[in-house]
Motif scaffolding. Structure first.
Motif, PDB file in Angstrom:
ATOM      1  N   ASP A 106       0.339  -1.388   0.188  1.00 57.23           N
ATOM      2  CA  ASP A 106       0.151   0.163  -0.185  1.00 57.23           C
ATOM      3  C   ASP A 106       1.102   0.833  -0.254  1.00 57.23           C
ATOM      4  OD1 ASP A 106      -2.342  -1.343   0.431  1.00 57.23           O
ATOM      5  OD2 ASP A 106      -2.298  -1.177   2.083  1.00 57.23           O
ATOM      6  N   VAL A 107       0.340   2.301  -0.065  1.00 60.60           N
ATOM      7  CA  VAL A 107       1.133   3.572   0.102  1.00 60.60           C
ATOM      8  C   VAL A 107       1.645   4.846   0.600  1.00 60.60           C
ATOM      9  CG1 VAL A 107       0.366   3.221  -3.049  1.00 60.60           C
ATOM     10  CG2 VAL A 107      -1.149   4.942  -1.564  1.00 60.60           C
ATOM     11  N   THR A 108       0.368   3.844   1.323  1.00 58.59           N
ATOM     12  CA  THR A 108       0.760   4.535   2.660  1.00 58.59           C
ATOM     13  C   THR A 108       1.769   5.086   3.135  1.00 58.59           C
ATOM     14  OG1 THR A 108      -1.615   2.934   3.727  1.00 58.59           O
ATOM     15  CG2 THR A 108      -0.230   4.989   5.269  1.00 58.59           C
ATOM     16  N   ASP A 109       3.134   4.298   3.249  1.00 60.58           N
ATOM     17  CA  ASP A 109       4.643   5.171   4.485  1.00 60.58           C
ATOM     18  C   ASP A 109       5.309   5.656   2.539  1.00 60.58           C
ATOM     19  OD1 ASP A 109       3.469   4.304   7.605  1.00 60.58           O
ATOM     20  OD2 ASP A 109       3.480   2.302   6.258  1.00 60.58           O
ATOM     21  N   LEU A 110       4.902   5.659   1.980  1.00 61.09           N
ATOM     22  CA  LEU A 110       5.287   5.531   0.618  1.00 61.09           C
ATOM     23  C   LEU A 110       5.919   6.815   0.110  1.00 61.09           C
ATOM     24  CD1 LEU A 110       7.288   4.312  -1.428  1.00 61.09           C
ATOM     25  CD2 LEU A 110       4.857   4.511  -2.806  1.00 61.09           C
ATOM     26  N   ILE A 111       6.897   8.174   0.558  1.00 64.15           N
ATOM     27  CA  ILE A 111       8.096   8.821   0.209  1.00 64.15           C
ATOM     28  C   ILE A 111       7.708   9.544  -1.146  1.00 64.15           C
ATOM     29  CG2 ILE A 111       7.121   8.996   2.134  1.00 64.15           C
ATOM     30  CD1 ILE A 111      10.445   9.284   2.576  1.00 64.15           C
ATOM     31  N   LEU A 112       8.534   8.668  -1.704  1.00 65.39           N
ATOM     32  CA  LEU A 112       9.290   8.721  -2.784  1.00 65.39           C
ATOM     33  C   LEU A 112       9.783   7.436  -3.975  1.00 65.39           C
ATOM     34  CD1 LEU A 112      11.526  10.276  -5.002  1.00 65.39           C
ATOM     35  CD2 LEU A 112      13.654   9.298  -3.396  1.00 65.39           C
ATOM     36  N   VAL A 113       9.228   7.376  -5.095  1.00 64.60           N
ATOM     37  CA  VAL A 113       8.506   6.681  -5.998  1.00 64.60           C
ATOM     38  C   VAL A 113      10.298   7.046  -6.613  1.00 64.60           C
ATOM     39  CG1 VAL A 113       7.844   6.147  -7.924  1.00 64.60           C
ATOM     40  CG2 VAL A 113       6.626   6.002  -6.007  1.00 64.60           C
ATOM     41  N   ILE A 114      11.437   6.306  -7.759  1.00 67.83           N
ATOM     42  CA  ILE A 114      11.711   6.979  -8.468  1.00 67.83           C
ATOM     43  C   ILE A 114      11.738   5.309  -9.685  1.00 67.83           C
ATOM     44  CG2 ILE A 114      14.487   6.938  -9.150  1.00 67.83           C
ATOM     45  CD1 ILE A 114      14.735   7.501  -6.725  1.00 67.83           C
ATOM     46  N   GLU A 115      11.409   6.699 -11.343  1.00 65.99           N
ATOM     47  CA  GLU A 115      11.728   5.967 -12.355  1.00 65.99           C
ATOM     48  C   GLU A 115      12.470   6.092 -13.413  1.00 65.99           C
ATOM     49  OE1 GLU A 115       9.625   2.947 -13.443  1.00 65.99           O
ATOM     50  OE2 GLU A 115       7.883   3.806 -11.805  1.00 65.99           O
ATOM     51  N   ILE A 116      13.373   4.893 -13.426  1.00 62.78           N
ATOM     52  CA  ILE A 116      14.429   5.626 -14.993  1.00 62.78           C
ATOM     53  C   ILE A 116      14.344   5.005 -16.007  1.00 62.78           C
ATOM     54  CG2 ILE A 116      16.400   4.548 -15.156  1.00 62.78           C
ATOM     55  CD1 ILE A 116      17.157   3.624 -11.990  1.00 62.78           C
ATOM     56  N   MET A 117      13.715   6.406 -16.586  1.00 62.64           N
ATOM     57  CA  MET A 117      13.378   6.111 -18.102  1.00 62.64           C
ATOM     58  C   MET A 117      14.064   4.816 -18.682  1.00 62.64           C
ATOM     59  SD  MET A 117      11.756   9.485 -18.583  1.00 62.64           S
ATOM     60  CE  MET A 117      13.058  10.412 -17.395  1.00 62.64           C
ATOM     61  N   SER A 118      13.666   3.899 -20.309  1.00 65.67           N
ATOM     62  CA  SER A 118      13.733   3.541 -20.738  1.00 65.67           C
ATOM     63  C   SER A 118      13.220   3.805 -22.206  1.00 65.67           C
ATOM     64  CB  SER A 118      13.477   1.791 -20.434  1.00 65.67           C
ATOM     65  OG  SER A 118      14.751   1.333 -19.396  1.00 65.67           O
ATOM     66  N   ARG A 119      14.114   3.528 -22.939  1.00 63.87           N
ATOM     67  CA  ARG A 119      13.145   3.789 -24.221  1.00 63.87           C
ATOM     68  C   ARG A 119      11.783   2.767 -24.568  1.00 63.87           C
ATOM     69  NH1 ARG A 119      17.853   2.447 -26.280  1.00 63.87           N
ATOM     70  NH2 ARG A 119      17.592   0.524 -26.690  1.00 63.87           N
ATOM     71  N   GLY A 120      10.424   3.283 -24.999  1.00 63.06           N
ATOM     72  CA  GLY A 120       9.475   2.877 -24.336  1.00 63.06           C
ATOM     73  C   GLY A 120       8.490   3.537 -23.623  1.00 63.06           C
ATOM     74  N   SER A 121       9.194   3.008 -22.648  1.00 60.61           N
ATOM     75  CA  SER A 121       8.459   3.711 -21.210  1.00 60.61           C
ATOM     76  C   SER A 121       8.392   5.080 -20.878  1.00 60.61           C
ATOM     77  CB  SER A 121       9.361   2.986 -20.271  1.00 60.61           C
ATOM     78  OG  SER A 121      10.309   3.894 -20.037  1.00 60.61           O
TER      79      SER A 121
END
Length: 183
Positions: A106-121
């Motif tokens: 669950d996102v309740t305790d989530l403070i940061l999301v990091i996405e590393i972009m790839s070709r196509g994403s």
């Protein structure tokens, strides 16, 4: 196998349990995600540069004293929606406390999301996930571009419930600072 043949075997609604089963059955390392609206995304396995970026960021947090049980690479995150839950697998997540053993957190305790972009994403990372993570109330979202500078864009959730760009810098610059300056 044709798209028609695959379509005959797909359930009408893909649940988070279906995604977990698809991921565990996949022998090629792909990630299966859905938006809260049920849009299925099949993400190819990360390449070595992607893995190095994720490792560098994880070590940066760890060396600054962030507890290892609050940093997760490729953890499943339940994204709530009005018509049901979606499931995303961000490249790196930072939590305010250790999480229970679960496939979809669950996102309740989530403070940061990091996405590393790839070709196509890029479009999913810069459009769909931005809206989904903001709607879920995740305070911060960062993207790492695969350009020469590996540009990191830091977004913070604004008062209006949408992300606002807080900073943009090369990954090498970010790694010379302290996570406490940004999180």
């Amino acid at each position: 196998m044709s798209a028609e043949a695959v379509g005959r075997h797909m359930p009408a609604v893909i649940t988070l349990a279906d995604l977990a089963a698809m991921t565990s059955a996949d022998t090629h390392g792909r990630r299966y995600e859905t938006s809260p609206e049920g849009v299925l995304s099949v993400v190819p396995p990360p390449d070595s540069q992607h893995a190095v970026i994720a490792t560098r960021l994880t070590l940066w947090f760890g060396l600054a004293g962030w507890p290892a049980d609050q940093l997760m690479q490729a953890a499943g995150v339940r994204i709530p929606g009005p018509d049901g839950d979606g499931g995303r697998i961000p490249d790196l997540t930072v939590w305010s406390r250790a999480q229970p053993d679960a496939v979809w957190l669950d996102v309740t305790d989530l403070i940061l999301v990091i996405e590393i972009m790839s070709r196509g994403s890029e479009s999913i990372d810069q459009v769909a996930k931005v809206a989904e993570y903001a709607a879920a109330g995740i305070p911060q979202y960062w993207t790492v571009a695969r350009d020469v500078a590996q540009t990191v864009t830091l977004y913070r959730l604004g008062a209006a419930g949408a992300y606002e760009e807080a900073a943009k810098m090369p990954l090498a610059w970010l790694l010379q600072t302290s996570p406490a300056d940004h999180v």
